[in-house]
Write a protein that holds these residues in place. Structure first.
Motif, PDB file in Angstrom:
ATOM      1  N   ILE A 155       0.842  -1.202   0.000  1.00  0.00           N
ATOM      2  CA  ILE A 155       0.000   0.000   0.000  1.00  0.00           C
ATOM      3  C   ILE A 155       0.876   1.252   0.000  1.00  0.00           C
ATOM      4  O   ILE A 155       0.637   2.213  -0.751  1.00  0.00           O
ATOM      5  CB  ILE A 155      -0.932  -0.001   1.230  1.00  0.00           C
ATOM      6  CG1 ILE A 155      -1.947  -1.143   1.147  1.00  0.00           C
ATOM      7  CG2 ILE A 155      -1.643   1.337   1.372  1.00  0.00           C
ATOM      8  CD1 ILE A 155      -2.960  -1.006   0.060  1.00  0.00           C
ATOM      9  N   GLU A 156       1.904   1.248   0.820  1.00  0.00           N
ATOM     10  CA  GLU A 156       2.761   2.434   0.962  1.00  0.00           C
ATOM     11  C   GLU A 156       3.512   2.759  -0.323  1.00  0.00           C
ATOM     12  O   GLU A 156       3.628   3.929  -0.710  1.00  0.00           O
ATOM     13  CB  GLU A 156       3.745   2.222   2.111  1.00  0.00           C
ATOM     14  CG  GLU A 156       4.622   3.437   2.399  1.00  0.00           C
ATOM     15  CD  GLU A 156       5.553   3.209   3.569  1.00  0.00           C
ATOM     16  OE1 GLU A 156       6.415   4.080   3.813  1.00  0.00           O
ATOM     17  OE2 GLU A 156       5.418   2.159   4.244  1.00  0.00           O
ATOM     18  N   TYR A 157       4.052   1.735  -0.984  1.00  0.00           N
ATOM     19  CA  TYR A 157       4.860   1.972  -2.188  1.00  0.00           C
ATOM     20  C   TYR A 157       4.072   1.822  -3.489  1.00  0.00           C
ATOM     21  O   TYR A 157       4.625   2.046  -4.565  1.00  0.00           O
ATOM     22  CB  TYR A 157       6.059   1.013  -2.193  1.00  0.00           C
ATOM     23  CG  TYR A 157       7.061   1.324  -1.109  1.00  0.00           C
ATOM     24  CD1 TYR A 157       7.967   2.373  -1.256  1.00  0.00           C
ATOM     25  CD2 TYR A 157       7.080   0.591   0.070  1.00  0.00           C
ATOM     26  CE1 TYR A 157       8.883   2.665  -0.256  1.00  0.00           C
ATOM     27  CE2 TYR A 157       7.989   0.879   1.081  1.00  0.00           C
ATOM     28  CZ  TYR A 157       8.890   1.928   0.911  1.00  0.00           C
ATOM     29  OH  TYR A 157       9.798   2.223   1.913  1.00  0.00           O
ATOM     30  N   GLY A 158       2.792   1.460  -3.386  1.00  0.00           N
ATOM     31  CA  GLY A 158       1.991   1.341  -4.595  1.00  0.00           C
ATOM     32  C   GLY A 158       2.501   0.266  -5.535  1.00  0.00           C
ATOM     33  O   GLY A 158       2.629   0.491  -6.744  1.00  0.00           O
ATOM     34  N   SER A 159       2.782  -0.903  -4.985  1.00  0.00           N
ATOM     35  CA  SER A 159       3.335  -2.001  -5.791  1.00  0.00           C
ATOM     36  C   SER A 159       2.342  -2.459  -6.859  1.00  0.00           C
ATOM     37  O   SER A 159       1.120  -2.297  -6.721  1.00  0.00           O
ATOM     38  CB  SER A 159       3.689  -3.183  -4.884  1.00  0.00           C
ATOM     39  OG  SER A 159       4.569  -2.779  -3.855  1.00  0.00           O
ATOM     40  N   ASN A 160       2.881  -3.074  -7.916  1.00  0.00           N
ATOM     41  CA  ASN A 160       2.045  -3.579  -9.011  1.00  0.00           C
ATOM     42  C   ASN A 160       1.497  -4.965  -8.659  1.00  0.00           C
ATOM     43  O   ASN A 160       1.909  -5.988  -9.199  1.00  0.00           O
ATOM     44  CB  ASN A 160       2.859  -3.650 -10.305  1.00  0.00           C
ATOM     45  CG  ASN A 160       3.005  -2.290 -10.957  1.00  0.00           C
ATOM     46  OD1 ASN A 160       2.775  -1.260 -10.312  1.00  0.00           O
ATOM     47  ND2 ASN A 160       3.384  -2.265 -12.212  1.00  0.00           N
ATOM     48  N   VAL A 161       0.578  -4.988  -7.724  1.00  0.00           N
ATOM     49  CA  VAL A 161      -0.092  -6.218  -7.321  1.00  0.00           C
ATOM     50  C   VAL A 161      -1.597  -5.986  -7.405  1.00  0.00           C
ATOM     51  O   VAL A 161      -2.067  -4.839  -7.384  1.00  0.00           O
ATOM     52  CB  VAL A 161       0.299  -6.641  -5.885  1.00  0.00           C
ATOM     53  CG1 VAL A 161       1.750  -7.084  -5.829  1.00  0.00           C
ATOM     54  CG2 VAL A 161       0.043  -5.506  -4.898  1.00  0.00           C
ATOM     55  N   CYS A 162      -2.358  -7.071  -7.507  1.00  0.00           N
ATOM     56  CA  CYS A 162      -3.807  -6.913  -7.650  1.00  0.00           C
ATOM     57  C   CYS A 162      -4.533  -8.097  -7.025  1.00  0.00           C
ATOM     58  O   CYS A 162      -3.964  -9.183  -6.832  1.00  0.00           O
ATOM     59  CB  CYS A 162      -4.202  -6.758  -9.116  1.00  0.00           C
ATOM     60  SG  CYS A 162      -3.886  -8.230 -10.123  1.00  0.00           S
ATOM     61  N   ILE A 163      -5.802  -7.848  -6.716  1.00  0.00           N
ATOM     62  CA  ILE A 163      -6.719  -8.886  -6.250  1.00  0.00           C
ATOM     63  C   ILE A 163      -7.858  -8.928  -7.264  1.00  0.00           C
ATOM     64  O   ILE A 163      -8.389  -7.883  -7.658  1.00  0.00           O
ATOM     65  CB  ILE A 163      -7.249  -8.565  -4.840  1.00  0.00           C
ATOM     66  CG1 ILE A 163      -6.092  -8.530  -3.840  1.00  0.00           C
ATOM     67  CG2 ILE A 163      -8.292  -9.573  -4.395  1.00  0.00           C
ATOM     68  CD1 ILE A 163      -6.492  -8.031  -2.459  1.00  0.00           C
ATOM     69  N   VAL A 164      -8.224 -10.135  -7.703  1.00  0.00           N
ATOM     70  CA  VAL A 164      -9.185 -10.247  -8.812  1.00  0.00           C
ATOM     71  C   VAL A 164     -10.415 -11.035  -8.387  1.00  0.00           C
ATOM     72  O   VAL A 164     -10.409 -11.756  -7.382  1.00  0.00           O
ATOM     73  CB  VAL A 164      -8.526 -10.929 -10.032  1.00  0.00           C
ATOM     74  CG1 VAL A 164      -7.328 -10.129 -10.514  1.00  0.00           C
ATOM     75  CG2 VAL A 164      -8.112 -12.365  -9.701  1.00  0.00           C
TER      76      VAL A 164
END
Length: 414
Positions: A155-164
C-alpha cells in the motif's frame, strides 16, 4: 342440527361431490398461487439484494464529492455552486485524522471498461478496476477465497499487485491452474495476482465484484495524469447509536481539510450506507402492493366462480334442504351448513395454492439470482384469512337463498 353436525355434514358433502370440490378448489388455488407466488418472489429477490448489499453494513457512511461528480448540482430549480471533487490528498488526510475516531477506507473507481490480458487470452473491455487500500475489503465485507490482502508495504509503495474476482480467473486461467503469483496486464502495466475474492453472486444478471480488479490506491493515483479521478471514503462507525455523532465528527474533520469557511455549505457530502437498504425497502413495498393487487383481482374472479357453483349446489339440493327444514333445521343452521362448505372448499384450495405459490415464487427468485429457500409465513397466514373471507363472501348469497326456501315447496322439487 348443531354447529358440530353442520361441520360434519359440510365435510360429507365435500367428499360426496369430490369432482366439484376439486374443480372449485382449483379456482381458489390458482388465485392463491398468484398471490403467494408473486409476494414470495418479491421477498426472496429482496432478501438476495439485501445479502448482496450486506457488506455495506448499517454502521458505515460515505464521504464523497458533492453531487457524486463534483460538478454543479441543481436543487429547487437553481444551480448550486460548483464544488471541487474530493482528491487523493483530501481523502488521505481525512483517513489519517479520522483514525483516532474509527476505521475508514479510501478508494476510487479508476475505470469500468478495462481489458485485462494474460498471454494470448484477454477479457472483454468491461472489467472494473478500483484503487483501494488494505481496509477496503474488510469494511465492505468482501472475503478473500485464495491468497491474501494487500500488505502495508504494498500500500505504501503502490506495488504492481492486484486482487481479482472469480470471473476473471475463469476467463484467463485453465480450470485447475492456480492464478496466485501469476501476472496480468492492463493500463500498460503488469500486475501480479496476490488474491482471489470469494464469489459474490449478483441479482439481475450483473457480475459485481466477480468481474473486478482491485489494485492499491496509490498505484491507481499514479495513473491520474489529468487529475480527474475522484475518491470516496467509507468510514466504519462503532455502532448505530453513535453513527450520527460520528458523522458529525467526520463532517468537522472534512470541513477542516477542505477549508470550508464558517457559514459556508459543505463542499462534500456524507451519506449513510443504510440509505441503500431504505430505498430497497421502499421499492419492495411498491412491488408488494402491485403483487397483492394483481393476486386479489385474481381471487375476485375465483370467488365469483365459487359463488356460481354454490348457487348450483343449492338448486341441486333443494329437496334435501326441504327435508332438513321439515326435521326442524332453522334458517341459521341451513346458512351455516352452506357457509361452512364454501369455507372448507376455499381452505382446501388455499392449502394447494400456498404450496404452489411458495414453490413457484422461489423458483422465479432463484432463476433471477442464486439464493436460499424462503417461506413467507406472514403471507401464508394472510392467504388463509383471505380464503375464509372469500368463502364467506361467496357462500353467503347461496346460503341465504337456501335458508329462505319454503320447506313444502322444497319437498315437491324434482
Amino acid at each position: 342440527m348443531n354447529l358440530t353436525e353442520n361441520i360434519k355434514e359440510a365435510l360429507r358433502s365435500v367428499k360426496i361431490n369430490l369432482l366439484r370440490t376439486v374443480l372449485t378448489g382449483t379456482i381458489i388455488a390458482i388465485g392463491i398461487t398468484s398471490l403467494v407466488g408473486m409476494l414470495t418472489a418479491i421477498d426472496a429477490i429482496k432478501a438476495q439484494i439485501e445479502d448482496s448489499f450486506s457488506g455495506l453494513g448499517a454502521n458505515n457512511f460515505d464521504v464523497r464529492s458533492r453531487g457524486f461528480s463534483g460538478g454543479r448540482a441543481v436543487q429547487g430549480g437553481k444551480t448550486e455552486k460548483s464544488y471541487p471533487a474530493v482528491k487523493f490528498r483530501d481523502a488521505q488526510d481525512f483517513k489519517s485524522e479520522y483514525s483516532s475516531i474509527g476505521m475508514s477506507t479510501v478508494y476510487s473507481t479508476l475505470s469500468g471498461a478495462v481489458e485485462i490480458k494474460r498471454g494470448s487470452k484477454k477479457t472483454n473491455p468491461n472489467i472494473r478496476v478500483t484503487g483501494v487500500d488494505d481496509l477496503y475489503l474488510p469494511i465492505k465485507g468482501i472475503k478473500i477465497e485464495d491468497g491474501r490482502n494487500f500488505s502495508n508495504t504494498e500500500i505504501e509503495y503502490g506495488s504492481n499487485v492486484c486482487i481479482v474476482g472469480v470471473e476473471l480467473v475463469d476467463l484467463l486461467f485453465e480450470k485447475e491452474e492456480n492464478p496466485l503469483n501469476k501476472q496480468v496486464s492492463f493500463f500498460g502495466n503488469r500486475y501480479t495476482i496476490i488474491g482471489v475474492i470469494e464469489k459474490q453472486g449478483s441479482v439481475g444478471g450483473g457480475s459485481g465484484a466477480d468481474r473486478a480488479v482491485f489494485i492499491t490506491v496509490i498505484n491507481g493515483s499514479r495513473l491520474d495524469r489529468r487529475g480527474t479521478f475522484r475518491y470516496t471514503i467509507t468510514a466504519s462507525g462503532t455502532n448505530p447509536i453513535n453513527l450520527d455523532y460520528e458523522m458529525g465528527q467526520a463532517t468537522g474533520v472534512m470541513r477542516k481539510i477542505r477549508q470550508d469557511g464558517i457559514g459556508e455549505e459543505d463542499s462534500f457530502e456524507i451519506t449513510k450506507s443504510e440509505s441503500v437498504g431504505e430505498s430497497l425497502e421502499e421499492v419492495a413495498g411498491y412491488l408488494r402492493i402491485g403483487g397483492f393487487t394483481i393476486g386479489f383481482i385474481t381471487l375476485i374472479g375465483a370467488s365469483i366462480g365459487l359463488m356460481n357453483i354454490m348457487m348450483v349446489s343449492v338448486t341441486e339440493r333443494t329437496r334435501e334442504i326441504g327435508i332438513r327444514k321439515a326435521l326442524g333445521a332453522t334458517p341459521l343452521r341451513i346458512r351455516q351448513q352452506f357457509l361452512i362448505e364454501a369455507i372448507v372448499i376455499c381452505l382446501i384450495g388455499g392449502v394447494f395454492g400456498v404450496i404452489l405459490g411458495i414453490g413457484i415464487g422461489n423458483i422465479v427468485a432463484n432463476t433471477i439470482g442464486p439464493g436460499g429457500f424462503l417461506i413467507p409465513w406472514i403471507w401464508i397466514i394472510v392467504s388463509f384469512v383471505i380464503c375464509v373471507f372469500v368463502g364467506l363472501s361467496s357462500g353467503y348469497i347461496p346460503a341465504f337463498k337456501a335458508s329462505k326456501l319454503d320447506p313444502i315447496e322444497s319437498l315437491r322439487y324434482e
